[in-house]
Design an enzyme around this catalytic site. Structure first.
Site, PDB file in Angstrom:
ATOM      1  N   THR A 113     -57.523  17.597 -22.892  1.00 50.65           N
ATOM      2  CA  THR A 113     -57.937  18.992 -22.719  1.00 50.65           C
ATOM      3  C   THR A 113     -57.302  19.943 -23.726  1.00 50.65           C
ATOM      4  OG1 THR A 113     -58.185  18.560 -20.370  1.00 50.65           O
ATOM      5  CG2 THR A 113     -57.966  20.852 -20.992  1.00 50.65           C
TER       6      THR A 113
ATOM      7  N   ASP B 173     -60.258  10.691 -24.191  1.00 45.87           N
ATOM      8  CA  ASP B 173     -59.790  11.125 -22.873  1.00 45.87           C
ATOM      9  C   ASP B 173     -58.692  10.133 -22.509  1.00 45.87           C
ATOM     10  OD1 ASP B 173     -61.103  12.632 -20.119  1.00 45.87           O
ATOM     11  OD2 ASP B 173     -59.714  10.958 -19.821  1.00 45.87           O
ATOM     12  N   SER B 174     -57.606  10.610 -21.945  1.00 49.27           N
ATOM     13  CA  SER B 174     -56.471   9.699 -21.758  1.00 49.27           C
ATOM     14  C   SER B 174     -56.755   8.594 -20.743  1.00 49.27           C
ATOM     15  CB  SER B 174     -55.203  10.467 -21.406  1.00 49.27           C
ATOM     16  OG  SER B 174     -55.200  10.844 -20.060  1.00 49.27           O
ATOM     17  N   SER B 175     -57.841   8.696 -19.974  1.00 53.80           N
ATOM     18  CA  SER B 175     -58.208   7.578 -19.098  1.00 53.80           C
ATOM     19  C   SER B 175     -58.594   6.354 -19.921  1.00 53.80           C
ATOM     20  CB  SER B 175     -59.383   7.967 -18.199  1.00 53.80           C
ATOM     21  OG  SER B 175     -59.029   9.064 -17.420  1.00 53.80           O
TER      22      SER B 175
ATOM     23  N   ASP C 126     -53.827  12.787 -17.719  1.00 57.50           N
ATOM     24  CA  ASP C 126     -54.079  11.767 -16.695  1.00 57.50           C
ATOM     25  C   ASP C 126     -53.194  10.521 -16.843  1.00 57.50           C
ATOM     26  OD1 ASP C 126     -55.914  13.464 -15.634  1.00 57.50           O
ATOM     27  OD2 ASP C 126     -57.681  12.387 -16.324  1.00 57.50           O
TER      28      ASP C 126
ATOM     29  N   ARG D 281     -45.472  -2.381  -4.691  1.00 58.62           N
ATOM     30  CA  ARG D 281     -45.118  -1.038  -4.198  1.00 58.62           C
ATOM     31  C   ARG D 281     -44.932  -1.139  -2.682  1.00 58.62           C
ATOM     32  NH1 ARG D 281     -48.779   3.187  -5.204  1.00 58.62           N
ATOM     33  NH2 ARG D 281     -46.986   4.562  -5.379  1.00 58.62           N
TER      34      ARG D 281
END
Ligand code: ASP
Length: 349
Positions: free
Chosen positions: A20, A64-66, A97, A253
């Site tokens: 962005t 886009d960082s995805s 992201d 996790r």
């Protein structure tokens, strides 16, 4: 790309990967488009106030960082390594992201880093009136160039600069998709706060031993997975994953201080995977605090079955640490040992 250009002015290299922050509104179409970083000063005239030499490098195409990938982390490592001697610091503009993954990965790939590598981005495009991008960018450049009276960099670490805070890169998590304070670092105080003055937490900031050479690593091994436990998680799903051929590392996790359901099938799956040479790292689903497998029977069973404590590492850090340590070609025993030790400030020893 530049090499060996020396001057008295501080030199900062700005690498735009996408996201962005690098967007402006096209006045004709009203659509948001990526701007050309060759014209950075035009869009951020405030940068002229800096007495720094600022050079830019732009990913083509910006992503886009995805869409971030280990091969692109390697590309960032190569760009930084090639330009290492010619610049005092590096700023990486990145979508928010997956910024925490890239920051964590780079902290392990840039071993004995002695210069600042500061990631930043924004929630609103830089060409929008209320943007947070300008402040984040200006702070990041200032922090990348900052040095003490002996011209030593103030923060020679991979960091994330966002919302007036400078965080250690391998400690951050994106915690907010809406507010300007998009990141936090639950288990480590910010390394600096950019208020009226920049306040550094000198005792927290890591400095590599001057005798250790900067050692970049470009290989990552993606034979890694993260599994989140939840009540009702099916045994056949877990067994399939744990038996997956070629898989080398599993980030588990768990609940609370590192606990898991007391089920024979789970212990058997862990023991089997461990015997096969897989490394299972225990981190907690809680945002704050660390794994302590000796505390409850539900955690102790994991320790006995061969699980390694990831202490208070974030999931971003645990996953990228496994990828990068395997990528260095270390043995299973070496990776097991290092997963519980701090190698870049990613966990509290
Ligand atoms: N989706 C965008 C990205 O991560 C969001 C941002 O730039 O903050 O690239």
């Amino acid at each position: 790309m530049e090499k060996k250009l020396y001057s008295i002015r501080r030199r900062v290299m700005l690498i735009y990967t996408g996201g962005t922050i690098g967007m402006i509104r096209n006045p004709q179409t009203d659509a948001l488009t990526t701007f050309n970083f060759d014209h950075l000063q035009k869009h951020v005239p405030e940068l002229r106030e800096f007495d720094y030499v600022i050079r830019t490098y732009q990913f083509d195409p910006p992503i886009d960082s995805s869409d971030m990938q280990p091969t692109l982390w390697a590309k960032l490592v190569e760009i930084i390594t090639y330009n290492y001697d010619a610049f005092d610091g590096f700023v990486i503009l990145h979508g928010t992201d997956t910024m925490a993954y890239t920051a964590s990965a780079l902290s392990f790939m840039l071993e004995n880093l002695a210069k600042p590598v500061i990631l930043t981005g924004s929630q609103l495009p830089i060409g929008v009136l209320r943007t947070d991008g300008k402040e984040n960018l200006i702070n990041a450049i200032e922090l990348a160039a900052a040095c003490d009276e002996h011209k030593r960099p103030r923060v020679p670490e991979v960091c994330v600069c966002f919302g007036q805070k400078l965080y250690r890169g391998n400690r951050v998590t994106k915690c907010n998709a809406e507010h300007f304070n998009a990141f936090t670092s639950y288990n480590c105080q910010p390394l600096a706060v950019t208020g009226i003055n920049i306040r550094y937490e000198h005792d927290l900031i890591r400095h590599p031993l001057p005798t250790l050479p900067f050692t970049p690593h470009t290989h990552c091994d993606d034979a890694v997975i993260a599994i989140t436990l939840f009540p009702g998680l099916r045994s056949d799903v877990v067994e399939q994953v744990f038996r997956m051929p070629g898989l080398k590392g599993i980030v588990l996790r768990t609940f609370g201080s590192g606990n898991a359901p007391r089920r024979d099938w789970l212990v058997r799956a862990i023991e089997h995977a461990t015997r096969e040479g897989k490394i299972i790292v225990n981190i907690t689903q809680c945002q704050r605090g660390a794994v302590e497998m000796g505390l409850y029977e539900t955690g102790h069973q994991l320790l006995q079955a061969g699980v390694v404590s990831g202490k208070d590492m974030t999931v971003e850090s645990a996953v990228t640490k496994l990828m990068t340590l395997f990528g260095r070609g270390l043995s299973t025993d070496e990776v097991r040992t290092l997963m519980s030790q701090s190698i870049a400030g990613e966990l509290t020893d």
